[in-house]
Design a protein around this motif. Structure first.
Motif, PDB file in Angstrom:
ATOM      1  N   SER A   1      46.989  25.724 -17.481  1.00  0.00           N
ATOM      2  CA  SER A   1      47.232  24.901 -16.290  1.00  0.00           C
ATOM      3  C   SER A   1      45.892  24.335 -15.831  1.00  0.00           C
ATOM      4  O   SER A   1      44.858  24.964 -16.032  1.00  0.00           O
ATOM      5  CB  SER A   1      47.816  25.782 -15.189  1.00  0.00           C
ATOM      6  N   VAL A   2      45.912  23.171 -15.203  1.00  0.00           N
ATOM      7  CA  VAL A   2      44.648  22.660 -14.645  1.00  0.00           C
ATOM      8  C   VAL A   2      44.529  22.977 -13.156  1.00  0.00           C
ATOM      9  O   VAL A   2      43.551  22.579 -12.525  1.00  0.00           O
ATOM     10  CB  VAL A   2      44.447  21.148 -14.893  1.00  0.00           C
ATOM     11  N   GLY A   3      45.468  23.700 -12.603  1.00  0.00           N
ATOM     12  CA  GLY A   3      45.350  24.088 -11.201  1.00  0.00           C
ATOM     13  C   GLY A   3      46.713  24.348 -10.601  1.00  0.00           C
ATOM     14  O   GLY A   3      47.745  24.009 -11.194  1.00  0.00           O
ATOM     15  N   ASP A   4      46.691  24.927  -9.430  1.00  0.00           N
ATOM     16  CA  ASP A   4      47.942  25.317  -8.785  1.00  0.00           C
ATOM     17  C   ASP A   4      48.566  24.147  -8.041  1.00  0.00           C
ATOM     18  O   ASP A   4      48.636  24.147  -6.802  1.00  0.00           O
ATOM     19  CB  ASP A   4      47.697  26.503  -7.846  1.00  0.00           C
ATOM     20  N   TYR A   5      48.987  23.162  -8.793  1.00  0.00           N
ATOM     21  CA  TYR A   5      49.732  22.034  -8.264  1.00  0.00           C
ATOM     22  C   TYR A   5      50.561  21.492  -9.425  1.00  0.00           C
ATOM     23  O   TYR A   5      50.271  21.797 -10.578  1.00  0.00           O
ATOM     24  CB  TYR A   5      48.803  20.949  -7.694  1.00  0.00           C
ATOM     25  N   VAL A   6      51.579  20.705  -9.097  1.00  0.00           N
ATOM     26  CA  VAL A   6      52.480  20.256 -10.164  1.00  0.00           C
ATOM     27  C   VAL A   6      52.306  18.759 -10.402  1.00  0.00           C
ATOM     28  O   VAL A   6      52.434  17.950  -9.480  1.00  0.00           O
ATOM     29  CB  VAL A   6      53.949  20.582  -9.822  1.00  0.00           C
ATOM     30  N   LEU A   7      51.995  18.415 -11.634  1.00  0.00           N
ATOM     31  CA  LEU A   7      51.828  17.014 -12.042  1.00  0.00           C
ATOM     32  C   LEU A   7      53.158  16.488 -12.574  1.00  0.00           C
ATOM     33  O   LEU A   7      54.060  17.264 -12.870  1.00  0.00           O
ATOM     34  CB  LEU A   7      50.768  16.935 -13.144  1.00  0.00           C
ATOM     35  N   THR A   8      53.256  15.173 -12.735  1.00  0.00           N
ATOM     36  CA  THR A   8      54.497  14.620 -13.290  1.00  0.00           C
ATOM     37  C   THR A   8      54.601  14.915 -14.791  1.00  0.00           C
ATOM     38  O   THR A   8      55.669  14.820 -15.375  1.00  0.00           O
ATOM     39  CB  THR A   8      54.584  13.096 -13.067  1.00  0.00           C
ATOM     40  N   GLY A   9      53.485  15.253 -15.392  1.00  0.00           N
ATOM     41  CA  GLY A   9      53.524  15.575 -16.814  1.00  0.00           C
ATOM     42  C   GLY A   9      52.182  16.106 -17.276  1.00  0.00           C
ATOM     43  O   GLY A   9      51.155  15.923 -16.614  1.00  0.00           O
ATOM     44  N   GLY A  10      52.200  16.750 -18.433  1.00  0.00           N
ATOM     45  CA  GLY A  10      50.982  17.352 -18.963  1.00  0.00           C
ATOM     46  C   GLY A  10      49.914  16.349 -19.373  1.00  0.00           C
ATOM     47  O   GLY A  10      48.762  16.720 -19.601  1.00  0.00           O
ATOM     48  N   GLU A  11      50.268  15.058 -19.456  1.00  0.00           N
ATOM     49  CA  GLU A  11      49.290  14.047 -19.898  1.00  0.00           C
ATOM     50  C   GLU A  11      48.053  14.046 -18.997  1.00  0.00           C
ATOM     51  O   GLU A  11      46.922  13.892 -19.473  1.00  0.00           O
ATOM     52  CB  GLU A  11      49.909  12.643 -19.897  1.00  0.00           C
ATOM     53  N   PHE A  12      48.280  14.206 -17.689  1.00  0.00           N
ATOM     54  CA  PHE A  12      47.147  14.144 -16.754  1.00  0.00           C
ATOM     55  C   PHE A  12      46.283  15.398 -16.871  1.00  0.00           C
ATOM     56  O   PHE A  12      45.073  15.345 -16.694  1.00  0.00           O
ATOM     57  CB  PHE A  12      47.653  13.900 -15.329  1.00  0.00           C
ATOM     58  N   ALA A  13      46.920  16.503 -17.187  1.00  0.00           N
ATOM     59  CA  ALA A  13      46.169  17.732 -17.446  1.00  0.00           C
ATOM     60  C   ALA A  13      45.390  17.580 -18.753  1.00  0.00           C
ATOM     61  O   ALA A  13      44.216  17.954 -18.843  1.00  0.00           O
ATOM     62  CB  ALA A  13      47.126  18.914 -17.517  1.00  0.00           C
ATOM     63  N   ALA A  14      46.040  17.013 -19.766  1.00  0.00           N
ATOM     64  CA  ALA A  14      45.378  16.830 -21.068  1.00  0.00           C
ATOM     65  C   ALA A  14      44.124  15.969 -20.904  1.00  0.00           C
ATOM     66  O   ALA A  14      43.078  16.258 -21.500  1.00  0.00           O
ATOM     67  CB  ALA A  14      46.337  16.182 -22.060  1.00  0.00           C
TER      68      ALA A  14
END
Ligand code: ADE
Length: 244
Positions: free
Chosen positions: A130-143
């Motif tokens: 995970s990139v942090g304790d929040y929810v993104l619309t998709g893993g692309e932004f974390a990637a």
């Protein structure tokens, strides 16, 4: 360093990595990016990659077959870590960035919709991140965050800049304040010490500012930072001042 990204939206990544430092690193082949469109591995005529959850409930779930198929299509060096991007994973940090930067590559699986069929976790040797304790619309932004943080540690990517070792989190402290010209701006002055030309004094001031900032903003980092005797004395004085 090669990143293999499995995604339903390769355009999100293609655009973001084409500019600035990452764009140059890719151009110079210091960093390579293989974008794999999971939809290409749909096992049906309509290219459907998600379906309703068994047991009912809202949202759609990503089907396992296209993800397995996309992963199995890759020609990765042996032992390449496979990260599944999800808010349920261990939190990405500088230490993991360094670990990944020392290997030949990373596979990043980007989730979408309400979730991913659990058999992806069961049947593939994935490390959930995970990139942090929040929810993104998709893993692309974390990637993208991971690609950026890892790439800048690859030798040559940052050019002649100072070593990433000297920075926040690598040394375990926050950065000291930085200034450039003009020396006076809207009544705000650059600290005299930085104009003094006395390098030893500047060094000490910077170290103390790093310690002060970390003490005020991220005291949790001080427990893990590499501190010498002078640093510890300075922190003691900050604690006394705070309690006075
Ligand atoms: N996908 C959605 N939110 C995420 C997060 N915080 N980290 C990684 N992947 C995610």
């Amino acid at each position: 360093m090669r990143f293999y990204v499995l995604t339903l939206f390769p355009g999100i990544l293609a655009g973001a990595v084409s500019e600035s430092i990452l764009g140059r690193a890719i151009h110079r082949e210091l960093v390579e990016l293989t974008l794999v469109d999971i939809r290409d591995f749909a096992d049906n005529r309509h290219k459907v990659v998600d379906d309703y959850p068994y047991g009912g409930g809202p949202g759609m779930v990503m089907k396992p077959e296209p993800i397995f198929g996309a992963l199995e299509s890759l020609d990765t060096p042996p032992g390449v870590p496979i990260l599944l991007l999800t808010p349920q994973g261990e939190t990405f940090d500088q230490e993991l960035a360094r670990e990944l930067s020392e290997g030949p590559g990373v596979v990043l699986i980007c989730g979408r919709y309400e979730g991913i069929d659990e058999r992806v976790r069961e049947g593939l040797p994935v490390r959930e991140v995970s990139v942090g304790d929040y929810v993104l619309t998709g893993g692309e932004f974390a990637a993208l965050s991971i690609i950026d943080a890892v790439s800048r540690l690859v030798p040559g990517v940052l050019g002649e800049q100072r070593s990433p070792e000297e920075e926040t989190f690598s040394r375990g402290l926050l950065e000291y304040p930085q200034y450039t010209r003009p020396a006076q701006f809207r009544g705000m002055r650059v600290p005299d010490v930085l104009l003094s030309g006395n390098h030893a004094l500047i060094e000490r001031w910077r170290r103390e500012q790093s310690l002060l900032r970390t003490f005020l903003k991220r005291p949790d980092l001080l427990d893990r930072a590499h501190l010498d005797e002078d640093d510890l004395k300075f922190i003691e004085s900050l604690k006394k001042r705070k309690n006075a």
